[in-house]
Design an enzyme around this catalytic site. Structure first.
Site, PDB file in Angstrom:
ATOM      1  CB  SER A   1      -0.916   0.006   1.220  1.00 33.94           C
ATOM      2  OG  SER A   1      -0.149  -0.165   2.388  1.00 33.94           O
TER       3      SER A   1
ATOM      4  CG  HIS B   1      -3.137  -0.950  -2.948  1.00 31.88           C
ATOM      5  ND1 HIS B   1      -3.531   0.318  -2.628  1.00 31.88           N
ATOM      6  CD2 HIS B   1      -3.101  -1.638  -1.775  1.00 31.88           C
ATOM      7  CE1 HIS B   1      -3.718   0.396  -1.319  1.00 31.88           C
ATOM      8  NE2 HIS B   1      -3.464  -0.776  -0.788  1.00 31.88           N
TER       9      HIS B   1
ATOM     10  CD  GLU C   1      -4.822   2.895  -5.281  1.00 30.98           C
ATOM     11  OE1 GLU C   1      -5.169   4.091  -5.209  1.00 30.98           O
ATOM     12  OE2 GLU C   1      -4.036   2.377  -4.466  1.00 30.98           O
TER      13      GLU C   1
ATOM     14  CG  ASN D   1      -3.520   3.915   1.400  1.00 29.64           C
ATOM     15  OD1 ASN D   1      -4.649   3.936   1.881  1.00 29.64           O
ATOM     16  ND2 ASN D   1      -2.804   2.824   1.324  1.00 29.64           N
TER      17      ASN D   1
END
Ligand code: 3HC
Length: 295
Positions: free
Chosen positions: A120, A141, A153, A191
């Site tokens: 991540s 991800h 992702e 994130n």
């Protein structure tokens, strides 16, 4: 590059088991590897429970569940990944451990195998550079809970070949997910935006803006988020959040990504959220209550 038939998932924790589940559900022969029998059993039990729940809700039949479990091959041996066309790494967020894993995989996997990481926050460029195949390396991800969250992702770095990127993107679609293409920027899209929001919620609490349940309620009812930031932090794991924060701050040196003192102390005290039974909330009873650490 050949089609993907057999997938290897390394790490059978919260993310790895979810990834292995969706791969087997999508029809792939899936090798799920863990280092320890108890961890492997816990991952497989979680997958079986999810599938049993789907059967009980009549979303799939019993024969479907058995076929999915039949495609899942839990193992403790890395050698069982030798014939995989794609390997997805979902082990601890530790660069050294990941480098070691990919180096071992490089020796035993086919030259055509594409390597990927569910990291991540670590750099895909750095991970790729440590392998024997930086052109066949991508980020994949996933989001927690993996069987439910539609996003993946798909991350390409400078060395990722167009062919590998396309293969990974199409693979994510074949799982029934909705991929987005990202460059190798720490935190990618989600994130990078989500982490400062969660840290801001902790800072708001530290500043006495409102109580933890009221901040959560505010974001649920005012913004339509399924979970408030503290419930989400406990759900993701405060250890995971702390590690991501640390890596993002190290990369950007931007105060938005710096861990508030409270998060660091909760991490150090072992208040890691749902997985340890206590985080911002205490999960001992049916209804979570604010934990003793933040009362
Ligand atoms: N595993 C598998 N399935 C699960 C699950 C789990 N852990 N938790 C819930 N589900 C399923 C349920 O079985 C149910 O399935 P159904 O619709 O087929 O009946 C469905 O999800 C909805 O569950 P519930 O009705 O019990 O509960 P909610 O409606 O409250 O949904 C939730 C639960 C999906 C977890 C929702 O609260 C949510 O979306 N929360 C936010 C999650 C989020 O933001 N995740 C991203 C975290 S960030 C991240 O992962 C990145 C990392 O790098 C940090």
């Amino acid at each position: 590059m050949s089609e993907i038939q057999k997938v290897g998932v390394v790490g059978c924790g919260l993310m790895g088991s979810g990834i292995a589940q969706v791969c087997a559900q999508a029809g792939y022969d899936t090798v799920a590897r863990e280092v320890d029998q108890a961890l492997l059993d816990r991952g497989v039990t979680g997958i079986t429970k999810n599938l049993d729940r789907a059967v009980a809700k009549e979303k799939i039949g019993e024969a479907d569940r058995d076929a999915i479990l039949g495609r899942l091959h839990p193992t403790l041996s890395l050698d069982d990944l030798a014939e995989c066309d794609l390997v997805i790494e979902a082990i601890v967020e530790n660069l050294g451990a990941k480098h070691e894993l990919f180096s071992a995989l490089g020796e035993l996997c086919k030259a055509t195998t594409v390597f990927s990481s569910n990291t991540s926050s670590l750099s895909i460029t750095e991970l790729a550079a440590g392998t024997d195949r930086p052109d066949r390396f991508v980020g994949l991800h996933f989001f927690n809970p993996v069987p439910v969250m539609p996003l993946v992702e798909v991350v390409r770095c400078g060395s990722t070949s167009e062919e590998s990127f396309r293969l990974a993107y199409a693979f994510a679609e074949s799982l029934g997910k909705q991929p987005i293409a990202c460059g190798d920027n720490t935190g990618f899209v989600v994130n990078r935006l989500l982490v400062p929001y969660m840290l801001d919620a902790i800072r708001a609490y530290e500043a006495g803006v409102a109580s933890i349940p009221d901040i959560d309620k505010g974001m649920r009812l005012g913004c339509g988020y399924p979970m408030g930031p503290f419930t989400l932090g406990d759900f993701v794991g405060l250890d995971t959040l702390y590690h991501i924060t640390d890596i993002m701050y190290d990369e950007y040196r931007d105060a938005r990504f710096a861990s508030p003192p409270l998060l660091r102390r909760m991490f150090l005290a072992g208040y890691h959220g749902r997985k340890t039974g206590k985080g911002f909330y205490d999960y001992s009873d049916d209804e979570p209550v604010v934990s003793d650490f933040v009362k």
